[in-house]
Design an enzyme around this catalytic site. Structure first.
Site, mmCIF file in Angstrom:
data_model
loop_
_atom_site.group_PDB
_atom_site.id
_atom_site.type_symbol
_atom_site.label_atom_id
_atom_site.label_comp_id
_atom_site.label_asym_id
_atom_site.label_seq_id
_atom_site.Cartn_x
_atom_site.Cartn_y
_atom_site.Cartn_z
ATOM 1 N N LEU A 10 0.809 -1.216 0.000
ATOM 2 C CA LEU A 10 0.000 0.000 0.000
ATOM 3 C C LEU A 10 0.844 1.268 0.000
ATOM 4 O O LEU A 10 0.330 2.348 -0.287
ATOM 5 C CB LEU A 10 -0.911 0.027 1.243
ATOM 6 C CG LEU A 10 -1.790 -1.208 1.500
ATOM 7 C CD1 LEU A 10 -2.505 -1.062 2.839
ATOM 8 C CD2 LEU A 10 -2.801 -1.380 0.372
ATOM 9 N N TYR A 40 2.268 11.459 -11.504
ATOM 10 C CA TYR A 40 1.749 10.453 -10.572
ATOM 11 C C TYR A 40 1.358 9.189 -11.326
ATOM 12 O O TYR A 40 1.725 8.069 -10.942
ATOM 13 C CB TYR A 40 0.564 11.014 -9.811
ATOM 14 C CG TYR A 40 -0.111 10.026 -8.901
ATOM 15 C CD1 TYR A 40 0.562 9.434 -7.835
ATOM 16 C CD2 TYR A 40 -1.452 9.667 -9.103
ATOM 17 C CE1 TYR A 40 -0.069 8.527 -6.995
ATOM 18 C CE2 TYR A 40 -2.085 8.760 -8.272
ATOM 19 C CZ TYR A 40 -1.390 8.188 -7.220
ATOM 20 O OH TYR A 40 -2.020 7.290 -6.395
ATOM 21 N N ASN A 46 -11.379 7.049 -6.503
ATOM 22 C CA ASN A 46 -11.442 7.731 -5.210
ATOM 23 C C ASN A 46 -11.942 6.777 -4.139
ATOM 24 O O ASN A 46 -13.018 6.183 -4.281
ATOM 25 C CB ASN A 46 -12.391 8.933 -5.290
ATOM 26 C CG ASN A 46 -11.908 9.982 -6.261
ATOM 27 O OD1 ASN A 46 -11.063 10.796 -5.933
ATOM 28 N ND2 ASN A 46 -12.454 9.956 -7.481
ATOM 29 N N HIS A 87 -46.975 8.176 35.061
ATOM 30 C CA HIS A 87 -46.933 7.954 36.498
ATOM 31 C C HIS A 87 -47.977 6.914 36.894
ATOM 32 O O HIS A 87 -48.918 6.632 36.127
ATOM 33 C CB HIS A 87 -47.186 9.267 37.240
ATOM 34 C CG HIS A 87 -46.206 10.350 36.888
ATOM 35 N ND1 HIS A 87 -44.855 10.191 37.031
ATOM 36 C CD2 HIS A 87 -46.406 11.606 36.386
ATOM 37 C CE1 HIS A 87 -44.241 11.301 36.642
ATOM 38 N NE2 HIS A 87 -45.164 12.178 36.243
ATOM 39 N N PRO A 88 -47.861 6.288 38.056
ATOM 40 C CA PRO A 88 -48.844 5.283 38.493
ATOM 41 C C PRO A 88 -50.271 5.824 38.440
ATOM 42 O O PRO A 88 -50.543 6.956 38.855
ATOM 43 C CB PRO A 88 -48.416 4.973 39.930
ATOM 44 C CG PRO A 88 -46.945 5.243 39.940
ATOM 45 C CD PRO A 88 -46.757 6.427 39.035
ATOM 46 N N GLY A 89 -51.158 5.028 37.860
ATOM 47 C CA GLY A 89 -52.557 5.400 37.767
ATOM 48 C C GLY A 89 -52.901 6.265 36.582
ATOM 49 O O GLY A 89 -54.087 6.497 36.297
ATOM 50 N N VAL A 90 -51.911 6.755 35.848
ATOM 51 C CA VAL A 90 -52.148 7.650 34.711
ATOM 52 C C VAL A 90 -52.556 6.851 33.477
ATOM 53 O O VAL A 90 -51.996 5.792 33.190
ATOM 54 C CB VAL A 90 -50.893 8.493 34.407
ATOM 55 C CG1 VAL A 90 -51.001 9.171 33.047
ATOM 56 C CG2 VAL A 90 -50.678 9.527 35.494
#
Length: 368
Positions: A53, A103, A132, A278-281
């Protein structure tokens, strides 16, 4: 198998050595810039396979093209000959080898040296003329437009486009490495090799795609990153993030019932959210004509209630965070979800379409 990787500190070299070291059958040796020719000869003699490489593509002086590409490759070939062994060689050339610039000439000279080694000594040689190449760890502002665009966008630096309609050919580093591994393991016939997957894109479209990745953290609208070029570009883009940018915040909507957070949106497969209660919602209390949803309780205990809006038929489903179960809402059935436990409930939600406030397809309806 002992594999020598020259240029191991470079972009492709880093990716290759990591992949090779994942396989216990391979022992990796490296040859890097600054090491002497004597070291090269010694390491070649110990090698069972060479991936060459090392090279020069942006020197200070054009003469370095010859020394760093053609001459180095000739030295490598001579080291293979002097070992009195057959040592297969993969070489990363360039599509520029077909050009008449300095090159390209130096790369062509390197190819010719390897071709001579193959012809005279029946030494297997595999030459890849790569276009590329992009991927993680590629150096920006050097010779990769993808790397430069990714780096600049991540760091809020303007990108420059000279010709938006110019078409470039791209190969992804993971695809290149996979090709190399197949050659190492199978050692096919033939010298000129090719990466099977080559992408084409204009510079303008490349910039638009990368800019879309940057925008998705704001819009939450993710690009189709599961396959092909978009997948490879996205993996590359986020590899330029610094650790301080690995996380990003989301908008939280909160009221007396709990919180609701949109996490991710897609162009054609809806969106992901989560909410707490939340609880109960009880949350919900509506129906849809076409929209569908999938719920999974991650924490807590839930009761889902359903009521057919025409027949009045009722149904209930209980589920909890310890049981991985999807509950799906059905068009024409009103539905709600109640936290029936004593702790906060956390629920993940997928809807098959992005919520549109102008056409919500969400009609309030009591389930009593």
């Amino acid at each position: 198998m002992k594999i020598l990787v020259t240029g191991a500190n470079g972009f492709i070299g880093k990716n290759l050595t990591v992949r090779l070291r994942e396989n216990d059958d391979f022992e990796v040796m490296t040859f890097i810039r600054g090491e002497t020719q004597a070291v090269l000869v010694e390491k070649v003699a110990q090698s069972d396979f060479i991936v060459h490489l090392a090279g020069v593509n942006r020197p200070e002086h054009s003469s370095e093209f010859v020394t760093g590409n053609a001459d180095l490759t000739r030295s490598l070939c001579e080291a293979v000959r002097s070992s009195n062994r057959v040592i297969p060689v993969i070489y990363t050339s360039s599509t520029q080898a077909e050009s008449d610039n300095d090159y390209g000439k130096s790369k062509r000279g390197a190819e010719q040296a390897l071709q001579q080694l193959a012809d005279e000594h029946q030494n297997p040689v595999y030459i890849y003329r790569l276009p590329n190449i992009f991927g993680k760890w590629c150096r920006p502002n050097y010779n990769s437009v993808v790397a430069t665009f990714c780096y600049n966008l991540v760091h809020s630096i303007p990108i420059q486009i000279h010709d938006a309609n110019a078409v470039i050919n791209l190969v992804y580093v993971d695809d290149v490495i996979s090709e190399f591994l197949q050659v190492i393991q199978r050692q096919p016939t033939g010298i000129l090799q090719a990466v099977k997957t080559i992408y084409q894109i204009t510079i303008g479209d490349l910039a638009k795609q990368l800019q879309a990745f940057r925008q998705c953290r704001i819009s939450l609208l993710v690009e189709p990153v599961g396959a092909g070029l978009v997948r490879a570009l996205y993996s590359t883009y986020i590899s330029y993030l610094s650790p301080t940018d690995f996380a990003y915040s989301l908008t939280k909507f909160e009221d007396a019932r709990g919180v609701f957070v949109e996490v991710l949106k897609t162009k054609d497969c809806g969106q992901f959210s989560y909410f707490t209660a939340h609880p109960g919602v009880t949350r919900g209390g509506h129906y849809h004509h076409s929209k569908t949803e999938k719920f999974i309780v991650l924490k807590g205990e839930a009761r889902f209630r359903f009521k057919h809006i025409v027949s009045g038929e009722l149904a209930e489903i209980y589920t909890c965070g310890t049981t991985p179960q999807v509950v799906e809402t059905i068009p024409g059935w009103a539905h709600d979800i109640t936290n029936v436990g004593s702790d906060e409930m956390v629920v993940m939600l997928w809807a098959n379409e992005i919520f549109d406030r102008t056409h919500p397809d969400t009609i309030n309806s009591t389930l009593k």
